[in-house]
Design a protein around this motif. Structure first.
Motif, PDB file in Angstrom:
ATOM      1  N   SER A 105       0.828  -1.213   0.000  1.00 54.26           N
ATOM      2  CA  SER A 105       0.000   0.000   0.000  1.00 54.26           C
ATOM      3  C   SER A 105       0.862   1.263   0.000  1.00 54.26           C
ATOM      4  O   SER A 105       0.544   2.249  -0.664  1.00 54.26           O
ATOM      5  CB  SER A 105      -0.955   0.011   1.198  1.00 54.26           C
ATOM      6  N   ALA A 108       2.214   1.712  -3.449  1.00 56.08           N
ATOM      7  CA  ALA A 108       1.171   2.226  -4.339  1.00 56.08           C
ATOM      8  C   ALA A 108       1.016   3.738  -4.184  1.00 56.08           C
ATOM      9  O   ALA A 108       0.781   4.444  -5.173  1.00 56.08           O
ATOM     10  CB  ALA A 108      -0.146   1.524  -4.050  1.00 56.08           C
ATOM     11  N   GLU A 114      -0.617  -0.443  -8.539  1.00 54.05           N
ATOM     12  CA  GLU A 114      -0.993  -1.496  -7.601  1.00 54.05           C
ATOM     13  C   GLU A 114      -0.921  -2.851  -8.271  1.00 54.05           C
ATOM     14  O   GLU A 114      -0.855  -2.948  -9.489  1.00 54.05           O
ATOM     15  CB  GLU A 114      -2.415  -1.253  -7.075  1.00 54.05           C
TER      16      GLU A 114
END
Length: 195
Positions: A105, A108, A114
């Motif tokens: 995460s 990203a 992602e």
């Protein structure tokens, strides 16, 4: 009492160590050229799991609370310390078992990409020894929770020096005071009534 001192010191130190570990870099990624503004991405334990610092702070608070807690509440705190230590341990194990998934995460956020594409962006992953230090702190907390649960009921209460004179075996005056007047009112009696 000696066991209490050692246990409380151990809980406080393990909680402080976990808190320190949470604020340090756990995983460092080396990124492919042009993948992000920087060639490396350093992620702290707190960034990997936002509950890490609050859990460590709760362990420190439990150590302080144990200094004044009564017998029943000490056992509750013993269970709490055990669970807090287990939580820290699980967080560290999750990062160690799959560092790439743990930082996905955060990666990203930096790259805007992602999923499986992220694997092509990372050239190397380095795990800090502080993850192991935090893991050890979590295990220690969990282990220290057990003796608190077992021995906590045997410790002397901190509040004994604050007990009323009559409870300590000293003579108590029959003269009313403000506290006894308030207690009488709470029980529905008029303290000014001579009867």
């Amino acid at each position: 009492m000696r066991s209490k001192l050692w246990l409380l010191t151990g809980i406080a130190l393990a909680g402080a160590l976990a808190l320190f570990g949470a604020t340090q870099v756990w995983v460092t990624l080396s990124l492919a050229a042009g993948a992000a503004a920087s060639e490396t991405l350093a992620v702290t334990g707190q960034q990997l799991n936002q509950s890490l610092s609050p859990v460590a702070l709760a362990a420190l608070a439990a150590a302080i609370a144990l200094t004044i807690a009564g017998k029943a509440f000490r056992r509750v705190l013993g269970v709490l310390v055990l669970l807090l230590g287990a939580g820290i341990t699980v967080i560290a194990i999750n990062v160690l078992s799959d560092p790439s998934a743990a930082v996905a995460s955060r990666l990203a956020e930096v790259t805007g990409l992602e999923g499986a594409v992220q694997a092509d962006l990372v050239t190397a992953t380095t795990v800090s020894p502080l993850v192991f230090v935090t893991l050890a702190a979590g295990v220690l907390l969990a282990l220290l929770g057990l003796p608190v649960l077992w021995l906590g009921g045997r410790w002397k209460s901190a509040g004994r020096k604050y007990e009323a004179d009559a409870q300590r075996g000293q003579p108590q005056s029959n003269e009313p005071d403000r506290i006894s007047d308030w207690e009488a009112q709470n029980e529905g009696y008029d303290p000014s009534d001579p009867a």
